[in-house]
Write a protein that holds these residues in place. Structure first.
Motif, PDB file in Angstrom:
ATOM      1  N   ARG A   2       0.823  -1.194   0.000  1.00 44.87           N
ATOM      2  CA  ARG A   2       0.000   0.000   0.000  1.00 44.87           C
ATOM      3  C   ARG A   2       0.861   1.249   0.000  1.00 44.87           C
ATOM      4  O   ARG A   2       2.013   1.224   0.409  1.00 44.87           O
ATOM      5  CB  ARG A   2      -0.885   0.029   1.253  1.00 44.87           C
ATOM      6  CG  ARG A   2      -1.906  -1.104   1.268  1.00 44.87           C
ATOM      7  CD  ARG A   2      -2.970  -0.969   0.219  1.00 44.87           C
ATOM      8  NE  ARG A   2      -3.980  -0.006   0.617  1.00 44.87           N
ATOM      9  CZ  ARG A   2      -4.982   0.362  -0.153  1.00 44.87           C
ATOM     10  NH1 ARG A   2      -5.112  -0.113  -1.348  1.00 44.87           N
ATOM     11  NH2 ARG A   2      -5.859   1.218   0.287  1.00 44.87           N
ATOM     12  N   THR A 113       8.057  -6.464  -6.813  1.00 41.16           N
ATOM     13  CA  THR A 113       7.315  -5.640  -7.742  1.00 41.16           C
ATOM     14  C   THR A 113       7.704  -4.180  -7.514  1.00 41.16           C
ATOM     15  O   THR A 113       7.703  -3.704  -6.395  1.00 41.16           O
ATOM     16  CB  THR A 113       5.802  -5.818  -7.527  1.00 41.16           C
ATOM     17  OG1 THR A 113       5.490  -7.208  -7.640  1.00 41.16           O
ATOM     18  CG2 THR A 113       5.022  -5.046  -8.565  1.00 41.16           C
ATOM     19  N   THR A 118       3.540  -0.783  -8.446  1.00 42.57           N
ATOM     20  CA  THR A 118       2.566  -0.946  -7.370  1.00 42.57           C
ATOM     21  C   THR A 118       1.637   0.251  -7.291  1.00 42.57           C
ATOM     22  O   THR A 118       0.411   0.109  -7.155  1.00 42.57           O
ATOM     23  CB  THR A 118       3.294  -1.149  -6.030  1.00 42.57           C
ATOM     24  OG1 THR A 118       4.084  -2.331  -6.098  1.00 42.57           O
ATOM     25  CG2 THR A 118       2.303  -1.262  -4.879  1.00 42.57           C
ATOM     26  N   TYR A 119       2.187   1.454  -7.377  1.00 46.81           N
ATOM     27  CA  TYR A 119       1.342   2.642  -7.335  1.00 46.81           C
ATOM     28  C   TYR A 119       0.384   2.674  -8.519  1.00 46.81           C
ATOM     29  O   TYR A 119      -0.806   3.004  -8.361  1.00 46.81           O
ATOM     30  CB  TYR A 119       2.204   3.905  -7.325  1.00 46.81           C
ATOM     31  CG  TYR A 119       2.640   4.330  -5.939  1.00 46.81           C
ATOM     32  CD1 TYR A 119       1.801   5.086  -5.133  1.00 46.81           C
ATOM     33  CD2 TYR A 119       3.885   3.970  -5.441  1.00 46.81           C
ATOM     34  CE1 TYR A 119       2.200   5.479  -3.861  1.00 46.81           C
ATOM     35  CE2 TYR A 119       4.286   4.352  -4.168  1.00 46.81           C
ATOM     36  CZ  TYR A 119       3.445   5.115  -3.387  1.00 46.81           C
ATOM     37  OH  TYR A 119       3.832   5.487  -2.130  1.00 46.81           O
ATOM     38  N   TYR A 121      -0.842   0.207 -10.159  1.00 43.39           N
ATOM     39  CA  TYR A 121      -1.856  -0.813  -9.919  1.00 43.39           C
ATOM     40  C   TYR A 121      -2.885  -0.308  -8.907  1.00 43.39           C
ATOM     41  O   TYR A 121      -4.093  -0.393  -9.130  1.00 43.39           O
ATOM     42  CB  TYR A 121      -1.173  -2.082  -9.401  1.00 43.39           C
ATOM     43  CG  TYR A 121      -2.114  -3.186  -8.963  1.00 43.39           C
ATOM     44  CD1 TYR A 121      -2.624  -4.087  -9.890  1.00 43.39           C
ATOM     45  CD2 TYR A 121      -2.468  -3.334  -7.620  1.00 43.39           C
ATOM     46  CE1 TYR A 121      -3.486  -5.116  -9.491  1.00 43.39           C
ATOM     47  CE2 TYR A 121      -3.321  -4.349  -7.213  1.00 43.39           C
ATOM     48  CZ  TYR A 121      -3.824  -5.234  -8.148  1.00 43.39           C
ATOM     49  OH  TYR A 121      -4.670  -6.240  -7.753  1.00 43.39           O
ATOM     50  N   GLN A 122      -2.411   0.236  -7.794  1.00 46.37           N
ATOM     51  CA  GLN A 122      -3.316   0.699  -6.750  1.00 46.37           C
ATOM     52  C   GLN A 122      -4.165   1.875  -7.206  1.00 46.37           C
ATOM     53  O   GLN A 122      -5.323   2.017  -6.792  1.00 46.37           O
ATOM     54  CB  GLN A 122      -2.518   1.101  -5.514  1.00 46.37           C
ATOM     55  CG  GLN A 122      -1.832  -0.056  -4.816  1.00 46.37           C
ATOM     56  CD  GLN A 122      -0.952   0.412  -3.667  1.00 46.37           C
ATOM     57  OE1 GLN A 122      -0.639   1.602  -3.559  1.00 46.37           O
ATOM     58  NE2 GLN A 122      -0.556  -0.500  -2.807  1.00 46.37           N
ATOM     59  N   SER A 291      -3.216  -7.512  -3.590  1.00 45.13           N
ATOM     60  CA  SER A 291      -1.985  -7.001  -4.188  1.00 45.13           C
ATOM     61  C   SER A 291      -1.786  -7.591  -5.571  1.00 45.13           C
ATOM     62  O   SER A 291      -2.258  -8.691  -5.890  1.00 45.13           O
ATOM     63  CB  SER A 291      -0.786  -7.306  -3.290  1.00 45.13           C
ATOM     64  OG  SER A 291      -0.614  -8.703  -3.142  1.00 45.13           O
ATOM     65  N   GLN A 292      -1.066  -6.865  -6.393  1.00 49.84           N
ATOM     66  CA  GLN A 292      -0.899  -7.286  -7.782  1.00 49.84           C
ATOM     67  C   GLN A 292      -0.058  -8.555  -7.882  1.00 49.84           C
ATOM     68  O   GLN A 292       0.797  -8.818  -7.025  1.00 49.84           O
ATOM     69  CB  GLN A 292      -0.230  -6.162  -8.576  1.00 49.84           C
ATOM     70  CG  GLN A 292       1.200  -5.875  -8.153  1.00 49.84           C
ATOM     71  CD  GLN A 292       1.762  -4.655  -8.842  1.00 49.84           C
ATOM     72  OE1 GLN A 292       2.150  -3.713  -8.196  1.00 49.84           O
ATOM     73  NE2 GLN A 292       1.786  -4.658 -10.154  1.00 49.84           N
ATOM     74  N   ASN A 294       2.930 -10.886  -8.798  1.00 51.23           N
ATOM     75  CA  ASN A 294       4.357 -10.602  -8.977  1.00 51.23           C
ATOM     76  C   ASN A 294       4.864 -11.389 -10.184  1.00 51.23           C
ATOM     77  O   ASN A 294       4.898 -12.623 -10.157  1.00 51.23           O
ATOM     78  CB  ASN A 294       5.130 -11.003  -7.717  1.00 51.23           C
ATOM     79  CG  ASN A 294       6.603 -10.620  -7.799  1.00 51.23           C
ATOM     80  OD1 ASN A 294       7.082 -10.202  -8.854  1.00 51.23           O
ATOM     81  ND2 ASN A 294       7.308 -10.750  -6.702  1.00 51.23           N
ATOM     82  N   ARG A 305       0.646 -13.114  -2.508  1.00 46.93           N
ATOM     83  CA  ARG A 305      -0.254 -11.970  -2.599  1.00 46.93           C
ATOM     84  C   ARG A 305      -0.905 -11.682  -1.252  1.00 46.93           C
ATOM     85  O   ARG A 305      -1.084 -12.578  -0.423  1.00 46.93           O
ATOM     86  CB  ARG A 305      -1.313 -12.209  -3.670  1.00 46.93           C
ATOM     87  CG  ARG A 305      -0.728 -12.432  -5.054  1.00 46.93           C
ATOM     88  CD  ARG A 305      -1.802 -12.606  -6.105  1.00 46.93           C
ATOM     89  NE  ARG A 305      -2.443 -11.329  -6.429  1.00 46.93           N
ATOM     90  CZ  ARG A 305      -3.405 -11.215  -7.352  1.00 46.93           C
ATOM     91  NH1 ARG A 305      -3.831 -12.288  -7.995  1.00 46.93           N
ATOM     92  NH2 ARG A 305      -3.942 -10.038  -7.613  1.00 46.93           N
TER      93      ARG A 305
END
Length: 328
Positions: A2, A113, A118-119, A121-122, A291-292, A294, A305
């Motif tokens: 996050r 990742t 990650t950002y 994706y979120q 979570s995405q 990996n 995940r």
């Protein structure tokens, strides 16, 4: 993973709506004489100002505004690996508009990742087109409706945003805080500009720190208008909370076990230090983000995940019948 720039603040009451507002509060006349106190170090805003550049903005320090126009920028964050955010208001006469934005570092060499992946994706569905420059990336944020920018401008002006001194100029209380959060405020009216910063103002009792905390809280009300991420969904299944060892979740109809964190409220089991084995299980309906995947995890290996919980809608004692009812 996050984003770490999110903080809890005691938000002062204010109404954010799209209704017509009375003429906005004027910039204090004394600001022009006070404006040359540009006290924010260039470690925050070097001459090229990469944070502004990553968001497609001209650095406010260099921006030329006609007389009668003004702009406020409230930057928050400053973590080493976490991103930051910006609330920006700009005024022309009695017309006030604004934007909100996020920025984060690019990290293509991450062993996991990457931070920027990650950002992205979120923030899927919450961002307008992503922009990047150098080692930073960012986006202007989509809002579900227009905030009352005029009301926010008035609130910030009444909280002395134009005249607040830099925190470094205040009398010391002997304490130093190495972690937490920080904010940098930039204000410009016509040809006059100044900036100042505060770190963890909510941890101090000085009047100026109290005003800084309220400024940040008022600006943070804008984030309530951000829509959910495309990757936020409703999940039903078994939540197992192990004493002092976190929680796991298995969705109905699945065998995948996801490590679980976030807003679990009263479901956390508080045990004596000697108890490391007790597990409490619940049937829950919750909203959260998985979570995405990996791409570096090979086929057949555990996914690793995690499920970050935003809200637990309901929780009852676990029985196998709960999921069976859902499948009918």
């Amino acid at each position: 993973m996050r984003a770490y720039h999110v903080i809890l603040l005691h938000v002062i009451p204010m109404v954010i709506s799209a209704q017509a507002a009375p003429p906005v509060t004027a910039v204090p006349p004394a600001f022009a004489a006070f404006a040359e106190a540009d006290t924010v170090p260039h470690r925050y805003f070097p001459p090229d100002d990469p944070k502004a550049a990553a968001l497609g903005l001209t650095p406010l320090r260099r921006l030329k505004l006609p007389e009668g126009s003004a702009e406020i920028r409230i930057w928050h964050g400053w973590g080493i690996i976490a991103g930051g955010d910006l609330v920006r208001l700009f005024r022309d006469g009695d017309q006030v508009e604004g934007t909100a934005a996020w920025h984060w570092p690019l990290d293509p060499k991450s062993v996991w990742t990457s931070i920027d992946a990650t950002y992205r994706y979120q923030r899927s569905g919450q961002c307008k087109p992503f922009t990047r420059t150098g080692r930073l990336e960012g986006c202007e944020v989509r809002l579900i409706r227009r905030p009352g920018w005029e009301a926010l401008w008035d609130t910030l002006t009444k909280l002395s945003i134009w005249m607040l001194p830099d925190q470094s100029s205040l009398p010391s209380d002997g304490r130093g805080i190495l972690d937490g959060w920080g904010m940098v405020v930039e204000v410009r009216s016509g040809s006059h500009y100044r900036s100042y910063s505060y770190n963890n103002p909510d941890a101090y009792k000085r009047p100026e720190d109290s005003l800084a905390t309220k400024i940040m809280a008022a600006a943070s009300a804008v984030w309530d208008l951000v829509p959910p991420s495309d990757h936020t969904h409703t999940y039903r299944g078994r939540l197992s909370v192990r004493a002092r060892r976190g929680a796991t979740f298995v969705a109905c109809g699945s065998t995948d076990r996801w490590r679980t964190d976030g807003n679990l409220d009263s479901l956390w089991y508080h045990s004596p230090p000697s108890d490391t084995t007790t597990i409490k299980s619940f049937y829950v309906v919750l909203q959260g983000m998985l979570s995405q995947p990996n791409p570096r995890i090979k086929r057949g290996m555990p996914s690793g995940r995690g499920l970050e919980v935003d809200t637990v809608n309901s929780a009852t004692a676990w029985t196998r019948k709960n999921c069976l009812r859902e499948s009918r």
